[in-house]
Write an enzyme that holds these catalytic residues in place. Structure first.
Site, PDB file in Angstrom:
ATOM      1  N   PRO A 231       5.100   5.936 -17.540  1.00 20.35           N
ATOM      2  CA  PRO A 231       4.962   6.130 -16.086  1.00 20.35           C
ATOM      3  C   PRO A 231       6.066   5.404 -15.321  1.00 20.35           C
ATOM      4  O   PRO A 231       6.502   4.318 -15.705  1.00 20.35           O
ATOM      5  CB  PRO A 231       3.585   5.522 -15.776  1.00 20.35           C
ATOM      6  CG  PRO A 231       2.870   5.479 -17.083  1.00 20.35           C
ATOM      7  CD  PRO A 231       3.912   5.293 -18.133  1.00 20.35           C
ATOM      8  N   GLY A 234      10.811   8.207 -13.609  1.00 20.38           N
ATOM      9  CA  GLY A 234      11.577   9.141 -12.788  1.00 20.38           C
ATOM     10  C   GLY A 234      11.467  10.589 -13.197  1.00 20.38           C
ATOM     11  O   GLY A 234      12.354  11.380 -12.868  1.00 20.38           O
ATOM     12  N   GLU A 452       1.797 -24.228 -20.889  1.00 21.57           N
ATOM     13  CA  GLU A 452       3.043 -23.520 -20.584  1.00 21.57           C
ATOM     14  C   GLU A 452       4.241 -24.238 -21.196  1.00 21.57           C
ATOM     15  O   GLU A 452       5.207 -23.597 -21.628  1.00 21.57           O
ATOM     16  CB  GLU A 452       3.212 -23.390 -19.069  1.00 21.57           C
ATOM     17  CG  GLU A 452       2.051 -22.716 -18.338  1.00 21.57           C
ATOM     18  CD  GLU A 452       1.791 -21.306 -18.824  1.00 21.57           C
ATOM     19  OE1 GLU A 452       2.677 -20.710 -19.467  1.00 21.57           O
ATOM     20  OE2 GLU A 452       0.685 -20.782 -18.580  1.00 21.57           O
ATOM     21  N   HIS A 455       4.784 -23.146 -24.825  1.00 21.57           N
ATOM     22  CA  HIS A 455       5.556 -21.908 -24.966  1.00 21.57           C
ATOM     23  C   HIS A 455       7.048 -22.191 -24.873  1.00 21.57           C
ATOM     24  O   HIS A 455       7.852 -21.640 -25.641  1.00 21.57           O
ATOM     25  CB  HIS A 455       5.154 -20.915 -23.874  1.00 21.57           C
ATOM     26  CG  HIS A 455       3.788 -20.331 -24.039  1.00 21.57           C
ATOM     27  ND1 HIS A 455       3.417 -19.600 -25.141  1.00 21.57           N
ATOM     28  CD2 HIS A 455       2.696 -20.360 -23.226  1.00 21.57           C
ATOM     29  CE1 HIS A 455       2.159 -19.204 -25.014  1.00 21.57           C
ATOM     30  NE2 HIS A 455       1.698 -19.659 -23.855  1.00 21.57           N
TER      31      HIS A 455
END
Length: 664
Positions: A231, A234, A452, A455
């Site tokens: 999706p 274009g 975080e 990561h």
């Protein structure tokens, strides 16, 4: 269509008014006071009896003498304090009495036999005239009116339904056809990226404009072009540009509009649309969301007898049946080419299947520049860097990024769009707006920061892992924190080591929580990371052959397009094989997690520094993370935003820090 609907409502209103009037008078007559029919003698006798028992001579509540119909009507006061409505018809001349009938004081003198006889020069006794009887035919006609109206309404509704089924409109809507002739001002030059699809479609458009050039070489025009892809890439925009480039009628129709309530409507509308296009050939028919009618036949709950399959059968016949479609081109768009019926995508129907994929980094830069036209940006905005920060974004998402940045610029009342607004727009498109007002305890905020930071540490230290480009502990969407992890370079093929490194990057947050807080204090913040890591591991085992089970595909993609993968999965794998697959998935996940845990334990100081930077600034970007990893200290606070947001490919943040320190 609008005129038909307006006319239908006018008729409905008229019928309702007529029925309302009939009901009003019927109810009025039903509940009206019963009128007694008195002869003249009965009227005079009642008056004489009233004289004997009444002294005030008020014999009537009301009385009307009508000389034109020779009738007397009124309400008579009875001696028992009741009243009686009456009517009296006579052949006498009542014109002389009408003037004094309202004066009840003289009624006792007027309503006597002598007065009636003298006033009308009639000799003999008074005679009554029979009450006029209504016409029996008229009574039958009046009583039949409601039934006739009901029959009229039923016939009208039936005819409206027939008209609608014939494509001529009706009481419930409906229209003559489902296709619309589109006039678009879009051109291929208005589309950025998608060079290969544009070339393929441009060739067909040129054939429509100059058929002789191709016919001399014996080439025939493709019957259909199928545009498939994710999706927002274009596909519909390409169709609009085709309409703008081609000087032929362009019919737009949604596949879902073919199938409606009445059986047979879909096939009929297919015939109508294609028949109309044939009359105006050469022409283009664009069918959007083709999978609404083009799914594989015989797989649904209704077998091959539902309305959708009848519509598909008719489309197959019209596209490549006994009739020639010379000069008629079909273009269709869908996100699900995998579920389409094989007969629909064979040569002779949709000859060309063009995949409109997600743009690469160069195409993303072109799309961003296209949507940035007419908008004012700061001079340090580099669309190449923005394109690198948005891997996997579709053209629609990139347009939304620019639009969100413009809206933020208006909200903040800045005359130009700056880097901060673009950065915030990217985050809003990916994860939603920041929830800065959400109340979070210090302990929870610290845990999010450790998660975080985990990561980031694994991404920095594992070769081939996803690099963290931005970390924030400000909640967005349903997440307590947010990190943007991207590979160093965009790839189309990934090695086994790359996938292991990616899984390890996802497991870095959970590993950091276990190291800092222990197994009993881990949080639910790793749910999305675990989901993504498990998905990659499962594909490594069942599709990519990257496990001890060998290069064998253990996952079949032949599920029903209607019932879904779960309901229609007819797995040919034994329970033992499924068990072995689960063991291999577990092995991959645990190996990657152990790797992440080992790296974080070896770099616990780096974890603490990134955590401290997050708690201090709430949001840090990739350049700051790289500086912390290289210098093992927090970066200075006063780094100019335009310097911080520059591309870090040359790792020039050190020089920027030095310049900033010298300024201080």
């Amino acid at each position: 269509m609008k005129q038909n609907i307006k006319r239908n409502w006018i008729w409905i209103l008229i019928v309702m008014i007529v029925i309302g009037i009939i009901l009003y008078f019927s109810i009025r007559n039903l509940f009206s006071t019963k009128v007694a029919e008195w002869s003249i003698s009965e009227l005079l006798n009642n008056i004489e009896r009233a004289k004997e028992n009444t002294t005030d001579a008020l014999y009537f509540k009301e009385i009307t003498v009508n000389p034109f119909t020779n009738s007397i009507t009124g309400v008579f006061n009875n001696t028992d304090n009741t009243s009686t409505s009456f009517v009296t018809y006579t052949n006498l001349d009542l014109l002389r009495l009408s003037g004094v009938a309202s004066d009840q004081g003289v009624i006792s003198k007027i309503f006597t036999p002598e007065v009636f006889l003298t006033a009308n020069n009639v000799s003999g006794s008074l005679k009554s005239v029979a009450t006029p009887q209504p016409n029996p035919f008229l009574g039958i006609l009046i009583s039949s009116v409601p039934v006739l109206i009901l029959i009229f309404v039923m016939v009208w509704i039936y005819r409206s339904q027939v008209k609608m089924m014939n494509g001529q409109g009706g009481a419930f809507g409906g229209d003559k056809g489902t296709a619309q002739i589109i006039k678009s001002d879009k051109k291929f030059t208005d589309i950025a990226g998608n060079k290969e699809p544009i070339e393929e479609i441009s060739e067909v458009v040129d054939y429509l404009k100059n058929p002789g050039k191709y016919q001399q070489s014996g080439a025939r025009m493709p019957h259909g072009i199928l545009l498939g892809g994710p999706p927002g890439t274009g596909k519909t925009l390409l169709a609009k540009a085709t309409a703008g480039e081609a000087n032929v009628p362009f019919y737009f129709v949604s596949a879902s509009s073919f199938v409606e309530l009445f059986v047979g409507m879909g096939a009929k509308r297919v015939r109508q649309v294609i028949s109309e296009a044939r009359k105006n050939s050469p022409a283009i028919i664009f069918i959007d969301e083709l999978d609404a009618i083009g799914r594989t036949r015989g797989s649904g709950i209704g077998g091959g007898h539902d309305e959708r399959e009848q519509t598909l059968n008719q489309l197959l016949v019209e596209m490549d049946g006994m009739k020639e479609n010379s000069g008629l081109l079909f273009i269709a768009a869908t996100n699900r080419t995998d579920v389409l019926d094989p007969a629909l995508i064979r040569p002779g129907r949709f000859d060309r299947i063009i995949t409109v994929g997600l743009p690469d980094v160069k195409e993303r830069e072109e799309i961003l520049k296209l949507h940035a036209k007419g908008k004012r940006f700061e001079s340090n905005v580099d669309f190449a860097n923005i394109a690198k920060r948005t891997p996997g974004f579709s053209g629609a998402q990139l347009e939304n990024v620019i639009n969100e940045a413009v809206l933020l610029s208006i909200r903040e009342d800045t005359k130009v769009i700056n880097l901060y607004q673009i950065d915030e727009a990217i985050d809003r498109v990916m994860s939603g707006p920041a929830k800065k007002s959400r109340t979070i305890t210090k302990e929870e905020l610290t845990m999010v920061a450790y998660h975080e930071a985990g990561h980031a540490v694994v991404g920095i230290k594992v070769p081939g892992g996803n690099k963290v480009q931005k970390i924030t502990i400000i909640p967005r969407g349903n997440a307590g924190g947010y990190n943007l992890m991207m590979p160093e370079n965009e790839k189309y093929n990934y090695s086994k080591a790359d996938l292991y490194a990616t899984i390890a990057s996802f497991m870095g947050g959970r590993a950091a929580e276990e190291i800092i807080y222990g197994d009993n204090k881990i949080s639910t913040g790793a749910a999305d990371d675990i989901k993504k890591a498990t998905s990659i591991a499962r594909r490594m085992v069942t599709q990519f052959g990257m496990s001890d089970l060998g290069p064998i595909e253990y996952q079949s993609d032949e599920g029903s397009p209607f019932l879904g993968k779960a309901l229609a999965s007819n797995s040919s794998l034994s329970n033992q094989v499924n068990h072995e697959i689960e063991l291999e998935i577990r092995k991959i996940i645990f190996t990657a997690k152990e790797q992440a845990t080992k790296i974080i334990k070896q770099n616990i100081e780096l974890l603490e520094l990134i955590k401290e930077s997050l708690l201090k600034k709430e949001t840090i970007v990739g350049e700051e993370i790289e500086y912390i990893a290289k210098h093992m200290k927090l970066p200075p606070e006063k780094i100019e935003e335009k310097d911080l947001s520059k591309n870090s490919e040359d790792n020039n943040l050190d020089s920027l820090i030095e310049k900033t320190s010298k300024k201080e």
